[in-house]
Design an enzyme around this catalytic site. Structure first.
Site, PDB file in Angstrom:
ATOM      1  N   GLY A  46       2.813  -5.018  -9.372  1.00 17.37           N
ATOM      2  CA  GLY A  46       1.414  -5.545  -8.801  1.00 17.37           C
ATOM      3  C   GLY A  46       0.419  -4.517  -8.387  1.00 17.37           C
ATOM      4  O   GLY A  46       0.934  -3.648  -7.848  1.00 17.37           O
ATOM      5  N   GLN A  51      -6.635  -1.701  -3.984  1.00 15.18           N
ATOM      6  CA  GLN A  51      -5.925  -0.382  -4.125  1.00 15.18           C
ATOM      7  C   GLN A  51      -6.655   0.595  -4.608  1.00 15.18           C
ATOM      8  O   GLN A  51      -6.159   1.673  -4.747  1.00 15.18           O
ATOM      9  CB  GLN A  51      -4.673  -0.848  -4.472  1.00 15.18           C
ATOM     10  CG  GLN A  51      -3.776  -1.669  -3.616  1.00 15.18           C
ATOM     11  CD  GLN A  51      -2.290  -2.054  -4.032  1.00 15.18           C
ATOM     12  OE1 GLN A  51      -2.240  -3.154  -4.806  1.00 15.18           O
ATOM     13  NE2 GLN A  51      -1.563  -1.388  -3.704  1.00 15.18           N
ATOM     14  N   CYS A  95       5.004  -1.493  -1.530  1.00 13.80           N
ATOM     15  CA  CYS A  95       3.662  -1.569  -2.018  1.00 13.80           C
ATOM     16  C   CYS A  95       3.309  -0.148  -2.333  1.00 13.80           C
ATOM     17  O   CYS A  95       3.627   0.743  -1.633  1.00 13.80           O
ATOM     18  CB  CYS A  95       2.661  -2.093  -0.664  1.00 13.80           C
ATOM     19  SG  CYS A  95       0.935  -2.089  -1.086  1.00 13.80           S
ATOM     20  N   LEU A  96       2.395  -0.038  -3.598  1.00 12.91           N
ATOM     21  CA  LEU A  96       2.389   1.255  -4.060  1.00 12.91           C
ATOM     22  C   LEU A  96       1.301   1.814  -3.073  1.00 12.91           C
ATOM     23  O   LEU A  96       1.172   3.201  -3.086  1.00 12.91           O
ATOM     24  CB  LEU A  96       1.432   1.382  -5.317  1.00 12.91           C
ATOM     25  CG  LEU A  96       2.376   0.476  -6.481  1.00 12.91           C
ATOM     26  CD1 LEU A  96       1.714   0.262  -7.865  1.00 12.91           C
ATOM     27  CD2 LEU A  96       3.506   1.516  -7.069  1.00 12.91           C
ATOM     28  N   HIS A 137       1.626 -11.164  -2.333  1.00 21.27           N
ATOM     29  CA  HIS A 137       1.361  -9.822  -1.891  1.00 21.27           C
ATOM     30  C   HIS A 137       0.088  -9.249  -2.271  1.00 21.27           C
ATOM     31  O   HIS A 137      -0.710  -9.007  -1.512  1.00 21.27           O
ATOM     32  CB  HIS A 137       2.544  -8.901  -2.257  1.00 21.27           C
ATOM     33  CG  HIS A 137       2.437  -7.674  -1.845  1.00 21.27           C
ATOM     34  ND1 HIS A 137       3.141  -6.907  -1.351  1.00 21.27           N
ATOM     35  CD2 HIS A 137       1.442  -6.864  -2.296  1.00 21.27           C
ATOM     36  CE1 HIS A 137       2.793  -5.468  -1.097  1.00 21.27           C
ATOM     37  NE2 HIS A 137       1.833  -5.382  -1.921  1.00 21.27           N
ATOM     38  N   GLU A 138      -0.331  -9.494  -3.684  1.00 22.62           N
ATOM     39  CA  GLU A 138      -1.481  -9.140  -4.179  1.00 22.62           C
ATOM     40  C   GLU A 138      -2.752  -9.770  -3.474  1.00 22.62           C
ATOM     41  O   GLU A 138      -3.917  -9.394  -3.444  1.00 22.62           O
ATOM     42  CB  GLU A 138      -1.414  -9.216  -5.796  1.00 22.62           C
ATOM     43  CG  GLU A 138      -0.427  -8.207  -6.399  1.00 22.62           C
ATOM     44  CD  GLU A 138      -0.187  -6.904  -5.743  1.00 22.62           C
ATOM     45  OE1 GLU A 138      -1.009  -6.273  -5.316  1.00 22.62           O
ATOM     46  OE2 GLU A 138       0.940  -6.466  -5.795  1.00 22.62           O
ATOM     47  N   HIS A 141      -3.846  -8.682  -0.271  1.00 19.48           N
ATOM     48  CA  HIS A 141      -4.621  -7.620  -0.557  1.00 19.48           C
ATOM     49  C   HIS A 141      -6.297  -7.830  -0.680  1.00 19.48           C
ATOM     50  O   HIS A 141      -7.039  -7.020   0.012  1.00 19.48           O
ATOM     51  CB  HIS A 141      -4.285  -6.669  -1.823  1.00 19.48           C
ATOM     52  CG  HIS A 141      -3.113  -5.520  -1.604  1.00 19.48           C
ATOM     53  ND1 HIS A 141      -3.124  -4.621  -0.824  1.00 19.48           N
ATOM     54  CD2 HIS A 141      -1.879  -5.548  -2.262  1.00 19.48           C
ATOM     55  CE1 HIS A 141      -2.111  -3.928  -0.632  1.00 19.48           C
ATOM     56  NE2 HIS A 141      -1.381  -4.529  -1.572  1.00 19.48           N
TER      57      HIS A 141
END
Ligand code: CO
Length: 168
Positions: A46, A51, A95-96, A137-138, A141
């Protein structure tokens, strides 16, 4: 299409609230194409627009719960809202934007999201397990929330070894 740079947790952009998408134009389509490509290149599940430095309410999620023999596919969610949840799961989340760190986060087991697609059409989509976790999670963000603030605790190096890592 082009790869975009993924911001890491030191960047203040990640802690800001994103504004709704209002123009479903070529610029949005380019952003979504790039986010999808960037997600696949990073081997994540995701990615949210902030991000990649864009403070708009758009995310891409890789649906990995597919029948055997079929490929995972990307779900694009514009101006998404969670409309129902059920159950719960507690598991490792990453998380990226927080490379190499994982924490235990409690999330619903099933999540239904209402969103718009890249053409502005409203639809609903449900996810379970990892996909449900990823939706939560997304969407966090988009409100400037990073998973580490929701983690019961972060995992140690020892715990990480041998564990299947999931990067959102
Ligand atoms: Co993330």
């Amino acid at each position: 299409m082009a790869l975009r740079n993924i911001l890491t947790k030191e960047d203040a952009t990640l802690y800001k609230k994103c504004r709704p998408v209002t123009d479903f134009n070529e610029r949005l389509h380019q952003l979504l194409d790039d986010m999808g490509e960037t997600l696949m290149e990073a081997d994540g599940v995701g990615l949210a627009a902030p991000q990649v430095g864009v403070l708009r309410r758009a995310v891409v999620v890789l649906e990995t719960n597919v029948p055997e023999g079929e490929d995972p596919y990307i779900i694009e969610l514009i101006n998404p809202e969670i409309i129902s949840t059920s159950g719960e799961q507690t598991g490792a989340e990453g998380c990226l934007s927080v490379p190499g760190e994982y924490g235990l986060v409690k999330r619903p087991m099933d999540v239904t999201v209402r969103a718009q697609n890249r053409f502005g059409e409203t639809f609903s989509v449900s996810g379970t397990g990892l996909t449900a976790r990823c939706f939560c999670h997304e969407l966090d963000h988009l409100d400037g929330v990073i998973f580490t603030t929701k983690a019961e605790r972060m995992l140690t190096e020892e715990e990480l070894q041998g564990r299947e890592k999931e990067e959102d």
